[in-house]
Design an enzyme around this catalytic site. Structure first.
Site, short mmCIF file in Angstrom:
data_model
loop_
_atom_site.label_atom_id
_atom_site.label_comp_id
_atom_site.label_asym_id
_atom_site.label_seq_id
_atom_site.Cartn_x
_atom_site.Cartn_y
_atom_site.Cartn_z
N CYS A 65 40.93 27.50 -2.64
CA CYS A 65 41.74 28.73 -2.60
C CYS A 65 43.23 28.41 -2.77
CB CYS A 65 41.50 29.46 -1.27
SG CYS A 65 42.41 31.01 -1.17
N CYS A 69 47.09 29.74 4.01
CA CYS A 69 46.79 30.15 5.40
C CYS A 69 46.61 28.88 6.25
CB CYS A 69 45.55 31.01 5.44
SG CYS A 69 45.60 32.37 4.22
N CYS A 72 43.16 27.59 7.59
CA CYS A 72 41.95 27.71 6.77
C CYS A 72 41.53 26.42 6.07
CB CYS A 72 42.13 28.80 5.72
SG CYS A 72 40.58 29.11 4.83
N CYS A 109 27.53 39.83 5.44
CA CYS A 109 28.94 39.79 5.00
C CYS A 109 29.16 38.63 4.04
CB CYS A 109 29.84 39.66 6.22
SG CYS A 109 31.58 39.57 5.77
N CYS A 140 28.88 44.02 3.69
CA CYS A 140 30.30 43.78 3.94
C CYS A 140 30.75 42.69 2.98
CB CYS A 140 30.50 43.34 5.39
SG CYS A 140 32.23 42.95 5.79
N CYS A 200 36.93 46.70 8.23
CA CYS A 200 36.70 45.64 9.22
C CYS A 200 37.98 44.82 9.22
CB CYS A 200 35.50 44.80 8.79
SG CYS A 200 35.27 43.33 9.83
N ARG A 276 34.19 42.58 17.47
CA ARG A 276 33.32 41.44 17.18
C ARG A 276 33.91 40.13 17.71
NH1 ARG A 276 32.67 41.95 11.97
NH2 ARG A 276 31.08 43.48 12.45
N1 SAM Z 1 39.88 34.74 1.27
C1 SAM Z 1 39.70 35.98 1.88
C2 SAM Z 1 40.86 36.39 2.76
O1 SAM Z 1 41.59 35.53 3.22
O2 SAM Z 1 41.02 37.59 2.98
C3 SAM Z 1 38.42 36.11 2.68
C4 SAM Z 1 37.91 34.96 3.53
S1 SAM Z 1 38.93 34.44 4.89
C5 SAM Z 1 38.19 32.89 5.26
C6 SAM Z 1 38.52 35.56 6.18
C7 SAM Z 1 39.15 35.37 7.53
O3 SAM Z 1 38.55 34.28 8.21
C8 SAM Z 1 40.62 35.06 7.61
O4 SAM Z 1 41.44 36.17 7.42
C9 SAM Z 1 40.75 34.54 9.04
O5 SAM Z 1 41.02 35.61 9.93
C10 SAM Z 1 39.37 33.95 9.31
N2 SAM Z 1 39.43 32.49 9.45
C11 SAM Z 1 39.56 31.58 8.45
N3 SAM Z 1 39.62 30.33 8.93
C12 SAM Z 1 39.55 30.43 10.28
C13 SAM Z 1 39.58 29.47 11.35
N4 SAM Z 1 39.72 28.17 11.11
N5 SAM Z 1 39.46 29.93 12.61
C14 SAM Z 1 39.32 31.26 12.85
N6 SAM Z 1 39.30 32.19 11.89
C15 SAM Z 1 39.41 31.80 10.63
C1 DTB Z 2 36.37 37.11 10.28
O1 DTB Z 2 37.23 37.76 10.91
N1 DTB Z 2 35.90 35.93 10.64
C2 DTB Z 2 34.94 35.45 9.67
C3 DTB Z 2 34.80 36.64 8.69
N2 DTB Z 2 35.79 37.55 9.16
C4 DTB Z 2 34.87 36.43 7.26
C5 DTB Z 2 35.30 34.14 9.06
C6 DTB Z 2 35.54 33.04 10.08
C7 DTB Z 2 35.80 31.79 9.33
C8 DTB Z 2 35.92 30.58 10.22
C9 DTB Z 2 36.22 29.35 9.47
C10 DTB Z 2 35.16 28.95 8.48
O2 DTB Z 2 33.95 28.94 8.83
O3 DTB Z 2 35.51 28.57 7.36
FE1 SF4 Z 3 42.15 31.49 1.01
FE2 SF4 Z 3 41.34 30.78 3.43
FE3 SF4 Z 3 43.58 32.20 3.16
FE4 SF4 Z 3 41.17 33.36 2.66
S1 SF4 Z 3 41.90 32.60 4.62
S2 SF4 Z 3 43.06 33.49 1.42
S3 SF4 Z 3 40.06 31.59 1.82
S4 SF4 Z 3 43.24 30.10 2.39
#
Ligand code: SAM
Ligand code: DTB
Ligand code: SF4
Length: 340
Positions: A65, A69, A72, A109, A140, A200, A276
């Site tokens: 990506c 973030c 992430c 989802c 979702c 959501c 959730r």
């Molecule tokens: N790329 C898209 C976005 O950012 O909207 C969708 C997937 S993204 C992984 C969805 C959500 O997962 C993020 O907004 C964040 O709130 C959550 N998330 C990602 N990595 C995480 C982590 N290490 N711990 C907790 N929540 C996480």
């Molecule tokens: C949300 O709030 N938490 C989920 C879902 N929406 C997409 C994702 C959590 C991701 C945690 C890190 C991972 O597994 O990569």
């Molecule tokens: Fe990309 Fe992760 Fe940010 Fe979603 S949360 S936009 S997958 S870097």
């Protein structure tokens, strides 16, 4: 567009009050038993206190990506163990959705590590939504920022919910993400709402924010008009290679009591939403999860994997629900759709 600064007391709609950051911070600072009592009463007033809805996640496009973030593992710029994958084929997604349904999930989802979908990316996702919906599951998707028209296309394909998180307070946001701003997120949420797709939207706790920062996130969510139908509250999963991992002098893990307080504040301020208990459940442990269910959490991600990180496996959750006398699963389908 949603305002970023709000005061409690302004009419938001006929029934829901606005929440100031001060008023949410005051909630978070209540003596724990007073806070839990208020949250649990709000929970009982609107939901079955012994029922939990189950959603299963699948990463349909993993890693690589372009965003930054800080939490992430899927951001291309961080060196994590995540191996990038192209968009999954339709039959793989449908097989996973069938398995989720068989295990008792009511919602499926689909998450993609995109900044946002290009129009050509959306076509195969629409097919996934159609097929998953045809299995009788709620659908979702979380695909990043949406452009005009994309939410409508998703709704027409049968999308019930779009997940797009605010993640944290407007003030703390730039410490975590710089490649898109808070307003971009609010704009995507507006597009989702306007297209008639349920929202959501939640955030992450434990990224080094203060209690006031958590209050700022909850106030933002609660003041969306209407507030989201589903509110995922994630506890940061610290992944090696990401800036928020302790190895980079990142952040200390959140005090679990503070996490429960955040769940309680979400329940009080968004009484009809499904709250959730999301990422980080393995690290929270059973006793803290039990407190979260008392404080108003009534939905979880179900399955041994979130997107790329671990989650309690099916059996561990079944055993915990049994110990708590919680009725989890398909009986709770669309509980939130009926409630709003
Ligand atoms: N790329 C898209 C976005 O950012 O909207 C969708 C997937 S993204 C992984 C969805 C959500 O997962 C993020 O907004 C964040 O709130 C959550 N998330 C990602 N990595 C995480 C982590 N290490 N711990 C907790 N929540 C996480
Ligand atoms: C949300 O709030 N938490 C989920 C879902 N929406 C997409 C994702 C959590 C991701 C945690 C890190 C991972 O597994 O990569
Ligand atoms: Fe990309 Fe992760 Fe940010 Fe979603 S949360 S936009 S997958 S870097």
């Amino acid at each position: 567009m949603q305002p970023i600064t709000v005061e409690r007391g302004e009419p938001q709609s006929e029934v829901e009050p606005r929440w100031s950051v001060d008023s949410v911070e005051a909630l978070l600072g209540l003596p724990m038993n007073d806070l839990l009592r208020r949250a649990h009463e709000a929970h009982r007033a609107h939901h079955d206190p012994n029922a939990v809805q189950l959603s299963t996640l699948l990463s349909i496009k993993t890693g690589g990506c372009p965003e930054d973030c800080g939490y992430c593992p899927q951001a291309a710029r961080y060196h994590t163990e995540v191996v990038s994958e192209e968009l999954l084929p339709l039959d793989t997604v449908v097989r996973a959705a069938r398995a989720a349904r068989a295990a008792g999930a009511s919602r499926f989802c689909m998450g993609a590590a995109w900044r946002g979908p290009k129009d050509r990316d959306l076509e195969p996702v629409l097919a996934m939504v159609r097929e998953v919906k045809a299995l009788g599951l709620e659908t979702c998707a979380t695909l990043g920022m949406l452009k005009d028209g994309q939410a409508e296309r998703l709704r027409k394909a049968g999308l019930d919910y779009y997940n797009h998180n605010l993640d944290t307070s407007p003030e703390f946001y730039s410490k975590v993400i710089t490649t898109r701003d808070y307003r971009d997120r609010l704009d995507t949420l507006d597009r989702v709402r306007a297209a008639g797709v349920h929202v959501c939207c939640g955030g992450i706790v434990g990224m080094g924010e203060s209690r006031r920062g958590r209050a700022g996130l909850i106030a933002q969510l609660a003041n969306l008009d209407p507030y989201p139908e589903s509110v995922p509250i994630n506890s940061l999963v610290q992944v090696e290679g990401t800036p928020l991992h302790a190895q980079f002098g990142g952040v200390a893990a959140i005090d679990p009591i503070e996490f429960v307080r955040t769940i309680a504040a979400a329940r009080i301020t968004m009484p009809k939403a499904m709250v959730r208990l999301s990422a980080g459940r393995r690290e929270l442990g059973d006793a803290t999860q039990a407190l979260c269910y008392f404080a108003g959490a009534n939905s979880v991600f179900y399955g041994d994997k979130l997107l790329t990180t671990g989650n309690p496996d099916f059996d561990a959750d079944r055993v915990l629900f049994e110990r708590l006398g919680i009725n989890a699963g398909a009986g709770n389908v669309a509980a939130d759709l009926g409630a709003r």
